[in-house]
Design an enzyme around this catalytic site. Structure first.
Site, PDB file in Angstrom:
ATOM      1  N   GLN A  80       0.962  -1.280  -0.078  1.00 43.02           N
ATOM      2  CA  GLN A  80      -0.055   0.099   0.011  1.00 43.02           C
ATOM      3  C   GLN A  80       1.004   1.194  -0.006  1.00 43.02           C
ATOM      4  O   GLN A  80       1.042   1.885   1.301  1.00 43.02           O
ATOM      5  CB  GLN A  80      -0.845  -0.109   1.208  1.00 43.02           C
ATOM      6  CG  GLN A  80      -1.968   1.016   1.283  1.00 43.02           C
ATOM      7  CD  GLN A  80      -2.984   0.897   0.306  1.00 43.02           C
ATOM      8  OE1 GLN A  80      -3.463  -0.157   0.110  1.00 43.02           O
ATOM      9  NE2 GLN A  80      -3.599   1.827  -0.151  1.00 43.02           N
ATOM     10  N   PHE A  81       1.255   1.692  -1.230  1.00 42.57           N
ATOM     11  CA  PHE A  81       2.203   2.764  -1.320  1.00 42.57           C
ATOM     12  C   PHE A  81       1.484   4.232  -0.748  1.00 42.57           C
ATOM     13  O   PHE A  81       2.170   5.089  -0.467  1.00 42.57           O
ATOM     14  CB  PHE A  81       2.584   2.890  -2.758  1.00 42.57           C
ATOM     15  CG  PHE A  81       2.001   3.609  -3.543  1.00 42.57           C
ATOM     16  CD1 PHE A  81       1.799   4.980  -3.874  1.00 42.57           C
ATOM     17  CD2 PHE A  81       1.040   2.698  -4.480  1.00 42.57           C
ATOM     18  CE1 PHE A  81       0.749   5.268  -4.944  1.00 42.57           C
ATOM     19  CE2 PHE A  81       0.175   2.951  -5.285  1.00 42.57           C
ATOM     20  CZ  PHE A  81       0.047   4.424  -5.667  1.00 42.57           C
ATOM     21  N   THR A  82       0.216   4.065  -0.783  1.00 48.49           N
ATOM     22  CA  THR A  82      -0.732   5.465  -0.368  1.00 48.49           C
ATOM     23  C   THR A  82      -0.209   5.838   1.245  1.00 48.49           C
ATOM     24  O   THR A  82      -0.741   6.592   1.647  1.00 48.49           O
ATOM     25  CB  THR A  82      -1.969   5.287  -0.878  1.00 48.49           C
ATOM     26  OG1 THR A  82      -2.497   4.166  -0.153  1.00 48.49           O
ATOM     27  CG2 THR A  82      -2.060   5.174  -2.145  1.00 48.49           C
TER      28      THR A  82
END
Length: 151
Positions: A80-82
């Protein structure tokens, strides 16, 4: 490295209309993992250890004294890069503080390997794919881990 842990009674990941992963056995944790550009294998090891051993499950008296290992629960791990969204300016988040895929993908995989080595059954999302994630948050219980705070 950041991990957003959600204690869950169920969870699954769907890609292109097909279920590719589910939380098993449940209850367990849905773990969203974000990798920063300075993260290394050491952070992956620390996060995995914390995920496996954090006492956030209820014992027979209803107190949160048990870990994922104690309840023999699974982990559904999703990149989950966010989690590294920069929202300091404007209304559109920036993601330049997230690690590039060539750094992030092997470190997320290492978290999964480390969890499995500790005895946690692991299922995963698909790195880089558009995923539909569903879960039933138990509690709700949501914990944010950030290795930058541990340095």
């Amino acid at each position: 490295m950041r991990a957003l842990l959600q204690r869950a009674s169920e969870g699954q990941v769907v890609v292109d209309g097909k279920v590719i992963a589910s939380l098993s056995p449940a209850p367990g944790l849905v773990a969203l993992i974000g990798v920063g550009p300075r993260d290394t294998a050491a952070e992956a090891t620390m996060i995995a250890g914390k995920i496996a051993n954090l006492r956030i499950f209820a014992d027979a008296e209803g107190k949160t004294n048990l870990s994922l290992l104690d309840v023999k629960g699974g982990a559904l791990v999703i990149s989950q890069f966010t989690l590294y969204a920069d929202t300091r300016r404007g209304r559109r988040p920036g993601y330049t503080t997230a690690a590039s895929p060539d750094i992030a993908e092997p470190l997320v995989a290492q978290v999964c390997t480390e969890l499995a080595a500790l005895g946690v059954p692991v299922s995963t999302g698909q790195f880089g794919a558009h995923m539909e994630v569903t879960l039933t948050n138990d509690g709700p219980m949501t914990i944010l881990l950030d290795t930058d705070e541990w340095r």
